[in-house]
Design a protein around this motif. Structure first.
Motif, PDB file in Angstrom:
ATOM      1  N   MET A  33      36.728-106.267  10.964  1.00 53.65           N
ATOM      2  CA  MET A  33      37.307-104.959  11.272  1.00 53.65           C
ATOM      3  C   MET A  33      36.345-103.856  10.872  1.00 53.65           C
ATOM      4  O   MET A  33      35.577-104.003   9.911  1.00 53.65           O
ATOM      5  N   ALA A  34      36.401-102.774  11.613  1.00 53.00           N
ATOM      6  CA  ALA A  34      35.438-101.693  11.392  1.00 53.00           C
ATOM      7  C   ALA A  34      36.045-100.356  11.776  1.00 53.00           C
ATOM      8  O   ALA A  34      37.095-100.283  12.419  1.00 53.00           O
ATOM      9  N   TRP A  35      35.338 -99.315  11.386  1.00 55.01           N
ATOM     10  CA  TRP A  35      35.669 -97.956  11.788  1.00 55.01           C
ATOM     11  C   TRP A  35      34.481 -97.364  12.520  1.00 55.01           C
ATOM     12  O   TRP A  35      33.338 -97.490  12.088  1.00 55.01           O
ATOM     13  N   PHE A  36      34.783 -96.719  13.617  1.00 53.60           N
ATOM     14  CA  PHE A  36      33.813 -95.918  14.355  1.00 53.60           C
ATOM     15  C   PHE A  36      34.388 -94.510  14.484  1.00 53.60           C
ATOM     16  O   PHE A  36      35.582 -94.306  14.293  1.00 53.60           O
ATOM     17  N   ARG A  37      33.542 -93.577  14.832  1.00 53.28           N
ATOM     18  CA  ARG A  37      34.039 -92.217  15.042  1.00 53.28           C
ATOM     19  C   ARG A  37      33.281 -91.560  16.178  1.00 53.28           C
ATOM     20  O   ARG A  37      32.149 -91.907  16.481  1.00 53.28           O
ATOM     21  N   ARG A  38      33.955 -90.603  16.804  1.00 53.59           N
ATOM     22  CA  ARG A  38      33.322 -89.819  17.863  1.00 53.59           C
ATOM     23  C   ARG A  38      33.576 -88.349  17.569  1.00 53.59           C
ATOM     24  O   ARG A  38      34.719 -87.884  17.639  1.00 53.59           O
ATOM     25  N   GLY A  41      31.478 -83.869  21.490  1.00 54.18           N
ATOM     26  CA  GLY A  41      30.203 -83.773  22.185  1.00 54.18           C
ATOM     27  C   GLY A  41      29.160 -84.791  21.766  1.00 54.18           C
ATOM     28  O   GLY A  41      28.005 -84.700  22.186  1.00 54.18           O
ATOM     29  N   LYS A  42      29.556 -85.766  20.956  1.00 49.97           N
ATOM     30  CA  LYS A  42      28.584 -86.743  20.470  1.00 49.97           C
ATOM     31  C   LYS A  42      28.990 -88.155  20.855  1.00 49.97           C
ATOM     32  O   LYS A  42      30.116 -88.412  21.272  1.00 49.97           O
ATOM     33  N   ASP A  43      28.063 -89.078  20.674  1.00 50.45           N
ATOM     34  CA  ASP A  43      28.331 -90.478  20.987  1.00 50.45           C
ATOM     35  C   ASP A  43      29.160 -91.138  19.895  1.00 50.45           C
ATOM     36  O   ASP A  43      29.269 -90.629  18.775  1.00 50.45           O
ATOM     37  N   LEU A  44      29.698 -92.292  20.231  1.00 46.84           N
ATOM     38  CA  LEU A  44      30.434 -93.081  19.258  1.00 46.84           C
ATOM     39  C   LEU A  44      29.484 -93.512  18.146  1.00 46.84           C
ATOM     40  O   LEU A  44      28.365 -93.975  18.407  1.00 46.84           O
ATOM     41  N   GLU A  45      29.915 -93.349  16.914  1.00 39.84           N
ATOM     42  CA  GLU A  45      29.066 -93.626  15.748  1.00 39.84           C
ATOM     43  C   GLU A  45      29.727 -94.658  14.850  1.00 39.84           C
ATOM     44  O   GLU A  45      30.926 -94.564  14.549  1.00 39.84           O
ATOM     45  N   PHE A  46      28.959 -95.629  14.406  1.00 41.22           N
ATOM     46  CA  PHE A  46      29.448 -96.626  13.452  1.00 41.22           C
ATOM     47  C   PHE A  46      29.673 -95.967  12.100  1.00 41.22           C
ATOM     48  O   PHE A  46      28.826 -95.211  11.616  1.00 41.22           O
ATOM     49  N   VAL A  47      30.801 -96.288  11.469  1.00 48.64           N
ATOM     50  CA  VAL A  47      31.118 -95.721  10.167  1.00 48.64           C
ATOM     51  C   VAL A  47      31.076 -96.796   9.080  1.00 48.64           C
ATOM     52  O   VAL A  47      30.349 -96.670   8.098  1.00 48.64           O
ATOM     53  N   ALA A  48      31.868 -97.851   9.253  1.00 52.17           N
ATOM     54  CA  ALA A  48      31.938 -98.891   8.229  1.00 52.17           C
ATOM     55  C   ALA A  48      32.560-100.149   8.811  1.00 52.17           C
ATOM     56  O   ALA A  48      33.307-100.075   9.792  1.00 52.17           O
ATOM     57  N   ASP A  64      24.641 -94.772   7.822  1.00 50.47           N
ATOM     58  CA  ASP A  64      23.799 -94.016   6.897  1.00 50.47           C
ATOM     59  C   ASP A  64      24.414 -92.667   6.521  1.00 50.47           C
ATOM     60  O   ASP A  64      24.245 -92.197   5.394  1.00 50.47           O
ATOM     61  N   SER A  65      25.122 -92.047   7.435  1.00 48.96           N
ATOM     62  CA  SER A  65      25.651 -90.711   7.172  1.00 48.96           C
ATOM     63  C   SER A  65      26.860 -90.718   6.237  1.00 48.96           C
ATOM     64  O   SER A  65      27.253 -89.663   5.734  1.00 48.96           O
ATOM     65  N   VAL A  66      27.447 -91.887   5.990  1.00 45.57           N
ATOM     66  CA  VAL A  66      28.636 -91.946   5.141  1.00 45.57           C
ATOM     67  C   VAL A  66      28.418 -92.780   3.889  1.00 45.57           C
ATOM     68  O   VAL A  66      29.280 -92.816   3.010  1.00 45.57           O
ATOM     69  N   LYS A  67      27.279 -93.436   3.798  1.00 47.30           N
ATOM     70  CA  LYS A  67      27.010 -94.315   2.666  1.00 47.30           C
ATOM     71  C   LYS A  67      27.080 -93.526   1.366  1.00 47.30           C
ATOM     72  O   LYS A  67      26.518 -92.441   1.238  1.00 47.30           O
ATOM     73  N   GLY A  68      27.809 -94.080   0.410  1.00 41.78           N
ATOM     74  CA  GLY A  68      27.969 -93.419  -0.871  1.00 41.78           C
ATOM     75  C   GLY A  68      29.164 -92.488  -0.936  1.00 41.78           C
ATOM     76  O   GLY A  68      29.569 -92.051  -2.026  1.00 41.78           O
TER      77      GLY A  68
END
Length: 128
Positions: A33-38, A41-48, A64-68
């Motif tokens: 299972m995972a989370w993505f976000r959009r 105006g941007k593409d779908l991005e992997f979150v976790a 990388d943008s959510v790590k930590g």
């Protein structure tokens, strides 16, 4: 498998939110299972992502943008995954989608096409 996500809302910069996602049916030992976000105006991005391992600790991965700042976790008894989001900023504003699949490998955790099941999405808005 149907996925039900919830927990989105409006929060100020620096605040926190927790998203949850529950798949239909009994718990699956090999269901990734995972989370993505959009963002607008941007593409779908992997979150976790959380990939279960039967004889060891689950594998987790983060964009990388959510790590930590974000933490993905799983409650096996409730068959639910959570995304704890801290130190939110306006760049985190997006529709967040829960995804799941049986065919996802370690090399494809961040690949949206590897997931077969998707929830409807929940909106997270971070105000400045």
């Amino acid at each position: 498998v149907q996925l039900q996500a919830s927990g989105g809302g409006l929060v100020q910069t620096g605040g926190s939110l927790r998203l949850s996602c529950t798949p239909s049916g009994p718990p699956f030992s090999n269901y990734v299972m995972a989370w993505f976000r959009r963002a607008p105006g941007k593409d779908l991005e992997f979150v976790a992502a959380n990939a279960p391992r039967i004889y060891s600790t689950d594998i987790t991965d983060y964009g990388d943008s959510v790590k930590g700042r974000f933490t993905i976790s799983k409650d096996g008894a409730k068959n639910t995954i959570f995304l704890e989001m801290n130190s939110l900023n306006p760049d985190d504003t997006a529709v967040y989608y829960c995804a799941g699949g049986f065919r996802v490998g370690r090399a494809t955790l961040r690949t949206s096409n590897a997931y077969d099941d998707w929830g409807k999405g929940t909106l997270v808005t971070v105000s400045s």
